[in-house]
Design an enzyme around this catalytic site. Sequence first.
Site, PDB file in Angstrom:
ATOM      1  N   LYS A  11       8.053  43.527  78.004  1.00 31.58           N
ATOM      2  CA  LYS A  11       7.453  42.193  78.041  1.00 31.58           C
ATOM      3  C   LYS A  11       5.962  42.260  77.729  1.00 31.58           C
ATOM      4  CE  LYS A  11       5.856  38.872  81.483  1.00 31.58           C
ATOM      5  NZ  LYS A  11       5.777  38.557  82.924  1.00 31.58           N
TER       6      LYS A  11
ATOM      7  N   LYS B 104      -5.333  42.651  80.859  1.00 25.94           N
ATOM      8  CA  LYS B 104      -4.039  43.200  81.260  1.00 25.94           C
ATOM      9  C   LYS B 104      -3.208  43.554  80.033  1.00 25.94           C
ATOM     10  CE  LYS B 104      -0.414  44.187  83.808  1.00 25.94           C
ATOM     11  NZ  LYS B 104       0.269  43.242  84.702  1.00 25.94           N
TER      12      LYS B 104
ATOM     13  N   THR C   3       1.722  37.955  84.941  1.00 17.55           N
ATOM     14  CA  THR C   3       1.363  38.513  83.637  1.00 17.55           C
ATOM     15  C   THR C   3       1.934  37.579  82.584  1.00 17.55           C
ATOM     16  OG1 THR C   3       1.300  40.792  84.420  1.00 17.55           O
ATOM     17  CG2 THR C   3       1.598  40.455  82.064  1.00 17.55           C
TER      18      THR C   3
END
Length: 290
Positions: A237, A162, A87
Amino acid sequence: MKIAFLGLGNMGAPMARNLVAAGHDLIGFDAQLTAVDGIELAASATDAVADAEAVITMLPNGDILRQVYAHIVPAAPAGSLFVDCTTADVDSAVAAAREAEQAGHLALDAPVSGGVAGAQAGTLTFMVGGSPAAFERAAPLLDTMGQRAIACGPSGSGQAAKICNNMLLGITMAGTCEAIALADSLGLDRQAFFDVVSTSSGQCWSINTYCPMPGIGPASPADNDYKPGFAAELMLKDLDLSQKAAGASGTATPLGATASDLYRAFVEGTGTGKDFSAILKHIEAMKRRS
């Protein structure tokens, strides 16, 4: 298929084991680990990719992704398939794919949803960016590691999907926990609250599937002292990535910004090492400002 798998942490190791169980010839590497149960390790990342037909990476962030690709892209055999499940920010995903493609390889960004449990069970969802040819070639591997792979568009599109998905998840979990805190303050029985919301217009994944109240709904990290399925610091994050993307694109995301601030305060307080749903405790401890 001969596969090199780089990054064998909580997510990468079970994904790699599922590939081994399916009969693939896999060699792994992780800079922080000297042994991983059930996986043969190479001495270096470049050694791992030397004979690979496919290279799968699951790394901490975009900066490390760029650094690793600078070493492994020249070391891999011509025409290898690169699948990055990190990611990361969209720019890093696009840069990594471009580097691999310019060297004659196929490349995908393919971040995942489903957490550690999904990695172990092989039920992850992959959000994939890249060419149709690369997606077709990777499909058998993605099918082994997950239950669904969605082609989202050109390079970077998987990361974009995402980031947007996890921003929404952070918002809905924070909103769910606010509603629980208010229901508690109003004296509502938690089971009754769940029975109403999970079958009414407030229903969402954060309440129906991953309920942050212990002993309510399907089993979730709340029933295991909030040990992470998806750690709060990882949610922070992802929320920070969403805010960087929003800033770069000039998009207003006020709820995403608020969720980012909430999770930052939680992680900097008591949230490190806890599941992201444990933000319920943080919200319960907050006092209303007049």
